[in-house]
Design an enzyme around this catalytic site. Structure first.
Site, short mmCIF file in Angstrom:
data_model
loop_
_atom_site.label_atom_id
_atom_site.label_comp_id
_atom_site.label_asym_id
_atom_site.label_seq_id
_atom_site.Cartn_x
_atom_site.Cartn_y
_atom_site.Cartn_z
N SER A 105 0.93 -1.19 0.20
CA SER A 105 0.04 0.12 0.03
C SER A 105 0.86 1.36 -0.01
O SER A 105 1.71 1.53 -0.99
CB SER A 105 -0.97 -0.30 1.18
N ASP A 155 -10.21 -3.87 -5.11
CA ASP A 155 -9.73 -2.80 -4.10
C ASP A 155 -10.41 -1.54 -4.23
O ASP A 155 -10.53 -0.89 -5.42
CB ASP A 155 -8.11 -2.46 -4.77
N HIS A 186 -8.22 -4.60 -0.91
CA HIS A 186 -6.94 -4.09 -0.62
C HIS A 186 -5.92 -4.81 0.38
O HIS A 186 -4.92 -4.67 0.24
CB HIS A 186 -7.19 -2.52 -0.12
C1 MLT Z 1 -1.48 6.03 -0.24
O1 MLT Z 1 -1.84 6.90 0.56
O2 MLT Z 1 -0.19 5.65 -0.45
C2 MLT Z 1 -2.51 5.08 -0.76
O3 MLT Z 1 -3.65 5.93 -0.73
C3 MLT Z 1 -2.44 3.75 0.20
C4 MLT Z 1 -2.66 3.94 1.50
O4 MLT Z 1 -1.78 4.12 2.31
O5 MLT Z 1 -3.89 3.81 1.81
#
Ligand code: MLT
Length: 202
Positions: A105, A155, A186
């Site tokens: 992520s 996701d 996700h």
């Molecule tokens: C981010 O902010 O890098 C993406 O939205 C993924 C997350 O951290 O939720």
């Protein structure tokens, strides 16, 4: 733990034939999160696991965002360089080759940004639930770098065309891309683990 520019955990290799891993947690995680995953997917690898320096409502991250999925790209650039500098420091301190990043992520997004901005910092990357970190991809030569991307078809944070765009952009830069799209959201699934184990064994 050796004093370096990021709070981090380090576990030395027990199998020197395995590549070092740079473990990059998701939003709200920390340097402890992915150690178990790292041991599982590449047993015996040295593990280098920093904590992101940004706090969003108390949750560590690797760069600032303006909203979910909307990034502060100036900060993305600054933080990707800062993290690449940490990798250089840690390689000297611990005697490591360039690591393979394993990011989830937000951690996958900073790893993708590092590939684009500081390709020498990483020998490859496994990007779990990654999205395009910079709206204009810098020209970069990623020849010889293996990149595994694992995305979730359901996701809610990452539109399918966004992860496909990232895969296409890394591939156009010369990376050896394997992009898997799972029937998943996700969160990571058992299938992610199996793909990672297989990719590291190849
Ligand atoms: C981010 O902010 O890098 C993406 O939205 C993924 C997350 O951290 O939720």
């Amino acid at each position: 733990m050796t004093e370096l520019s990021f709070i981090h955990r380090y576990e030395p290799a027990t199998d020197p034939s395995r590549p070092p891993l740079l473990l990059l947690h998701g939003t709200g995680g920390d340097e402890n999160d992915l150690l178990g995953l790292g041991r599982m997917i590449s047993p015996g690898s040295a593990l280098l696991s920093p904590r992101g320096k940004i706090l969003e409502n108390g949750m560590p991250r690797f760069f600032r965002r303006l909203a979910e999925g909307v990034f502060d790209e100036e900060d993305v650039r600054f933080r990707a360089n800062e993290l690449a500098d940490f990798v250089t420091e840690a390689r000297k301190a611990y005697g490591l080759e360039a690591p393979i990043a394993v990011g989830f992520s937000n951690g996958a997004n900073i790893a993708a940004a590092m590939l684009m901005l500081r390709p020498e910092a990483l020998s490859g990357a496994a990007l779990l639930r990654a999205m395009v970190p910079l709206s204009r991809a810098p020209a970069v030569d990623l020849a010889g770098k293996r990149v595994l991307m694992v995305s979730g078809a359901m996701d809610p944070i990452i539109p399918a065309d966004n992860s496909k765009r990232l895969a296409a952009s890394l591939s156009a830069s010369g990376a050896e891309i394997q992009h898997e799209i799972l029937t998943a959201g996700h969160n990571l699934s058992q299938t992610d683990l199996q793909l990672l184990v297989r990719w590291f064994a190849e």
